[in-house]
Design a protein around this motif. Structure first.
Motif, PDB file in Angstrom:
ATOM      1  N   LYS A  52     -10.376   1.055   3.878  1.00 16.98           N
ATOM      2  CA  LYS A  52      -9.709   0.151   2.936  1.00 16.98           C
ATOM      3  C   LYS A  52     -10.668  -0.978   2.554  1.00 16.98           C
ATOM      4  O   LYS A  52     -11.422  -1.422   3.408  1.00 16.98           O
ATOM      5  N   PRO A  53     -10.676  -1.502   1.342  1.00 20.72           N
ATOM      6  CA  PRO A  53      -9.851  -1.025   0.231  1.00 20.72           C
ATOM      7  C   PRO A  53     -10.420   0.265  -0.353  1.00 20.72           C
ATOM      8  O   PRO A  53     -11.622   0.436  -0.382  1.00 20.72           O
TER       9      PRO A  53
ATOM     10  N   ASP B 289      -2.301   5.440   8.264  1.00 23.96           N
ATOM     11  CA  ASP B 289      -2.885   4.133   8.557  1.00 23.96           C
ATOM     12  C   ASP B 289      -3.050   4.051  10.083  1.00 23.96           C
ATOM     13  O   ASP B 289      -2.348   4.728  10.829  1.00 23.96           O
TER      14      ASP B 289
ATOM     15  N   ALA C 190      -8.603  -0.074   7.664  1.00 24.19           N
ATOM     16  CA  ALA C 190      -9.505  -1.191   7.393  1.00 24.19           C
ATOM     17  C   ALA C 190     -10.645  -1.234   8.403  1.00 24.19           C
ATOM     18  O   ALA C 190     -11.572  -2.016   8.267  1.00 24.19           O
TER      19      ALA C 190
ATOM     20  N   ILE D 142       0.848  -1.202   0.000  1.00 21.53           N
ATOM     21  CA  ILE D 142       0.000   0.000   0.000  1.00 21.53           C
ATOM     22  C   ILE D 142       0.879   1.247   0.000  1.00 21.53           C
ATOM     23  O   ILE D 142       0.610   2.226  -0.689  1.00 21.53           O
TER      24      ILE D 142
ATOM     25  N   SER E 172     -10.053   3.451  -3.480  1.00 19.67           N
ATOM     26  CA  SER E 172      -9.505   3.716  -4.811  1.00 19.67           C
ATOM     27  C   SER E 172      -8.597   4.926  -4.724  1.00 19.67           C
ATOM     28  O   SER E 172      -8.822   5.829  -3.914  1.00 19.67           O
TER      29      SER E 172
END
Ligand code: CA
Length: 228
Positions: A102-103, A53, A81, A14, A105
């Motif tokens: 997540k996921p 993240d 996530a 990522i 674009s």
């Protein structure tokens, strides 16, 4: 001059994806793989935006959000996530500007980055974590608000509104700026929200809500939290 993005992400794939796709868009990309590495990098130089993240090897990204917010007003975009609403609310309350699940674009991420940068407007005053004026005390870090020493219970939105004003204490903050910062860029037309919540805040904080001495109205412009 290109805008600088700090990407904090421990997942190598990522991280590489973000680095290349943001690079293609003309951003200067720096990367960090942990809370401590990111914190160390932020000490040296500030990017224009942080993409963060949450699950990092040495801690939770939310701690970094709080750490950054204590000193800086730069936009923070969380990519995680985790799906729960409560998690998102916690992050936004901690000072993150936006949240992507997540996921995601790359197109969506770029759009969010542009929005965060565009709606940032003038920088919030940095490093203000405590507002004290007369009988009111607002601790932005512990989220404790007291009047004459007695704790006041505020809803999350009331607190966000008060905190936003406290970060710019003494300065007028426009209706639009407040709506954008507290509710989001799509709420600029909802000035009735602002009136409603300002009324609730005054009822909780002011000795006489009809004659406020903290939450001052700047007619036609916005509101100002009185400062010493
Ligand atoms: Ca991770």
């Amino acid at each position: 001059m290109s805008l600088r993005v700090l990407v904090v992400e421990d997942d190598r794939q990522i991280r590489a994806l973000l680095q290349s796709s943001l690079g293609v868009e003309g951003f200067e990309v720096q990367t960090a793989v942990s809370v401590s590495e990111a914190a160390a990098m932020l000490q040296h130089s500030l990017p224009d935006i942080v993409v963060l993240d949450l699950g990092l090897p040495d801690g939770d990204g939310i701690d970094l959000v709080k750490q950054i917010r204590r000193q800086h007003s730069l936009p923070i975009l969380v990519v995680s996530a985790r799906h729960q609403e409560s998690e998102k609310v916690k992050l936004l309350d901690a000072g993150a500007d936006d949240y992507l699940t997540k996921p995601f674009s790359v197109v969506e991420l770029l759009a969010r980055i542009r929005v965060s940068l565009r709606h940032r407007g003038t920088a919030l005053a940095p490093a203000t974590t405590l507002h004290e004026f007369e009988d009111l005390r607002v601790d932005l870090e512990t989220r404790l608000v007291t009047v004459k020493g007695a704790p006041i219970h505020l809803t999350p939105t009331e607190f966000k509104l008060l905190a936003r004003l406290a970060r710019s204490a003494g300065k007028v903050v426009t209706h639009r700026q407040l709506l954008v910062d507290v509710w989001g860029p799509e709420f600029t037309g909802y000035s009735h929200y602002l009136r409603l919540y300002m009324g609730q805040l005054r009822a909780k904080i002011e000795a006489d809500p009809a004659e406020p001495c903290h939450l001052l109205t700047e007619t036609g412009v916005g509101y100002r939290l009185a400062a010493g």
